[in-house]
Design an enzyme around this catalytic site. Sequence first.
Site, PDB file in Angstrom:
ATOM      1  N   ASP A   1      16.531  11.021  -8.413  1.00 13.25           N
ATOM      2  CA  ASP A   1      17.963  11.311  -8.304  1.00 13.25           C
ATOM      3  C   ASP A   1      18.477  11.277  -6.866  1.00 13.25           C
ATOM      4  O   ASP A   1      19.551  11.836  -6.576  1.00 13.25           O
ATOM      5  CB  ASP A   1      18.284  12.677  -8.929  1.00 13.25           C
ATOM      6  CG  ASP A   1      18.121  12.671 -10.444  1.00 13.25           C
ATOM      7  OD1 ASP A   1      18.052  11.567 -11.019  1.00 13.25           O
ATOM      8  OD2 ASP A   1      18.048  13.765 -11.040  1.00 13.25           O
TER       9      ASP A   1
ATOM     10  N   HIS B   1       0.820  -1.206   0.000  1.00 13.53           N
ATOM     11  CA  HIS B   1       0.000   0.000   0.000  1.00 13.53           C
ATOM     12  C   HIS B   1       0.858   1.263   0.000  1.00 13.53           C
ATOM     13  O   HIS B   1       0.353   2.376   0.087  1.00 13.53           O
ATOM     14  CB  HIS B   1      -0.897  -0.030   1.252  1.00 13.53           C
ATOM     15  CG  HIS B   1      -2.072   0.881   1.204  1.00 13.53           C
ATOM     16  ND1 HIS B   1      -2.285   1.868   2.145  1.00 13.53           N
ATOM     17  CD2 HIS B   1      -3.105   0.970   0.338  1.00 13.53           C
ATOM     18  CE1 HIS B   1      -3.397   2.514   1.865  1.00 13.53           C
ATOM     19  NE2 HIS B   1      -3.914   2.004   0.782  1.00 13.53           N
TER      20      HIS B   1
ATOM     21  N   LYS C   1       3.262   4.432  -1.039  1.00  9.24           N
ATOM     22  CA  LYS C   1       3.349   5.396  -2.133  1.00  9.24           C
ATOM     23  C   LYS C   1       4.675   6.138  -1.979  1.00  9.24           C
ATOM     24  O   LYS C   1       4.869   6.906  -1.039  1.00  9.24           O
ATOM     25  CB  LYS C   1       2.202   6.403  -2.103  1.00  9.24           C
ATOM     26  CG  LYS C   1       0.834   5.805  -2.455  1.00  9.24           C
ATOM     27  CD  LYS C   1       0.114   5.229  -1.291  1.00  9.24           C
ATOM     28  CE  LYS C   1      -1.281   4.744  -1.702  1.00  9.24           C
ATOM     29  NZ  LYS C   1      -1.997   4.110  -0.579  1.00  9.24           N
TER      30      LYS C   1
ATOM     31  N   ASP D   1      -0.002  19.182  18.424  1.00  8.55           N
ATOM     32  CA  ASP D   1       0.667  20.226  19.226  1.00  8.55           C
ATOM     33  C   ASP D   1       1.590  21.139  18.428  1.00  8.55           C
ATOM     34  O   ASP D   1       2.642  21.558  18.930  1.00  8.55           O
ATOM     35  CB  ASP D   1       1.462  19.586  20.363  1.00  8.55           C
ATOM     36  CG  ASP D   1       0.568  19.003  21.446  1.00  8.55           C
ATOM     37  OD1 ASP D   1      -0.665  19.208  21.380  1.00  8.55           O
ATOM     38  OD2 ASP D   1       1.096  18.346  22.357  1.00  8.55           O
TER      39      ASP D   1
ATOM     40  N   HIS E   1      -9.601  11.030   1.587  1.00  8.17           N
ATOM     41  CA  HIS E   1      -8.722   9.858   1.508  1.00  8.17           C
ATOM     42  C   HIS E   1      -7.396  10.121   2.220  1.00  8.17           C
ATOM     43  O   HIS E   1      -6.513   9.262   2.250  1.00  8.17           O
ATOM     44  CB  HIS E   1      -8.480   9.496   0.031  1.00  8.17           C
ATOM     45  CG  HIS E   1      -7.840   8.174  -0.185  1.00  8.17           C
ATOM     46  ND1 HIS E   1      -6.544   8.028  -0.623  1.00  8.17           N
ATOM     47  CD2 HIS E   1      -8.314   6.905  -0.020  1.00  8.17           C
ATOM     48  CE1 HIS E   1      -6.248   6.750  -0.733  1.00  8.17           C
ATOM     49  NE2 HIS E   1      -7.300   6.033  -0.378  1.00  8.17           N
TER      50      HIS E   1
ATOM     51  N   LYS F   1      -4.432  10.541   4.889  1.00  3.31           N
ATOM     52  CA  LYS F   1      -3.974   9.872   6.108  1.00  3.31           C
ATOM     53  C   LYS F   1      -2.931  10.783   6.738  1.00  3.31           C
ATOM     54  O   LYS F   1      -1.735  10.686   6.458  1.00  3.31           O
ATOM     55  CB  LYS F   1      -3.352   8.511   5.811  1.00  3.31           C
ATOM     56  CG  LYS F   1      -4.223   7.568   4.937  1.00  3.31           C
ATOM     57  CD  LYS F   1      -3.813   7.643   3.505  1.00  3.31           C
ATOM     58  CE  LYS F   1      -4.309   6.500   2.649  1.00  3.31           C
ATOM     59  NZ  LYS F   1      -5.709   6.213   2.651  1.00  3.31           N
TER      60      LYS F   1
END
Length: 476
Positions: free
Chosen positions: A226, A219, A221, A401, A394, A396
């Site tokens: 470079d 899952h 991403k 603080d 969608h 996450k």
Amino acid sequence: MPRVLSIIFIVLYVYIILSSITVVLLENRNPVKSLSWILVLILLPGLGLIFYIALGQNYRKKKFVDKKTIQHLTDRPVASFDISKLDTSLMDNNQLNLINMLYRNSGAVGYAFNKVEILSDGVSTFDSFFEAIENAKDHIHIEFFIFADDEISNRMRELLIRKAKSGVRVRMIYDYWGSLRLSMSAKFIKSLKDAGVYVHPFLPLRLRLGRSKINYRNHRKIVVVDGKVGFTGGINVADRYFKGNYLGVWRDTVVRIEGAAIHGLQMQFLLDWHFVEKKLITAEKYFPAPEKFGQNLIQIVSSGPDTDWEAIMQGIASAIMSATKYVYIHSPYFIPNELVLGCVQMAALSGVDVRLMIPKRSDSRFTDASTSSYMGQIMEAGVKVLRYKEGFLHSKAIVIDDFISIVGSCNMDERSFNQNFEVNAFIYENTAALQLRNLFIRDMEKCEMLTLDEWNNRKNWQKLKESCARLFSPLQ
């Protein structure tokens, strides 16, 4: 004779079921998950056993990547930061404990002096992706759960092909099951390979059921260009992030990073590449000496069924418990385990301003029902629940603080905590945290507040549906 065969079949089947239940018990998992699988095995004769073989086996102790391989790569990066030399005046003890715990549970070293940019919509995110890839001189490493084979993914495909033909080394990992669902065609993949792009699926489907690991998906991403510019977050390569679909436009969060923390993203990609190609890459050119930017620290934390600990989940729980002022959480799903649920409740009960933003409607009715079943418990503790109604949230992302920011691929559910291969950036600085806080406050204008009275007064059939969904949520 037929009766004898029937008796033999029944005895054999009972033996297999009892053996499977014994295996479940000996794994010493969470009792709720163990009980759920035992019920499936007993109540769904035959089918339950197939489900368990395909989806239920615990691979946490069966390492996908051996420790010697990890050591070869972790010896390579030169940008890791000695936590013992950190200026402790920048952090309190709880935050320092979080950093040390993430180092011990996953080897997530701290990388200092980075440049961080928060991207919060599909247009700006893909523009930033394309700009970085366009400027690549040596290599492009790209890893996503989903390539949707639509307009935006074909734009990326054409750009990767052009860069590969110009001499840039392009490596690409896609999750077999995630991309298969949205019909990434064989023609799409072949065009990349023909142009010189190195492409591999992660855990492709095996016809032999005992060897199938379909329940364990990559899952993550990750984009690294470079060894100098990198991205991670929750977004996939699909039009829905700027064109929308039946849920509306998808709202997500991605972090763009320059500086030493790129070494952490690079190392994770190369570990995944070793897994899919069985080739370990450790050349120094993939870990160039980083530029120094702001006064901050970043840990790139990965977790999955191949790690000793549920590192990201533990990091999220510890970060929530470190809060003294506020915790703002973006999550498309909220199906926490007991630890995270308890931390959220205790933070709210201690007077911390805890706000959870979830979509009013997600891409799964089952997870919507499971998520809803937790709302009463957390609202009774004082958590403010906001339901995003202009599209599908969608994202996450967690901000705490004005200092701790957590952005990545990990959802607040058992699948992400325990079964998926995930990666998150834990960022310690004021600037990124303020950006995330301001984005959360802006998103609140697109939300409706869920009240405890509203939740308590929902219809009985809705309550029953949610309770049933929650019962089987450990199996997701």
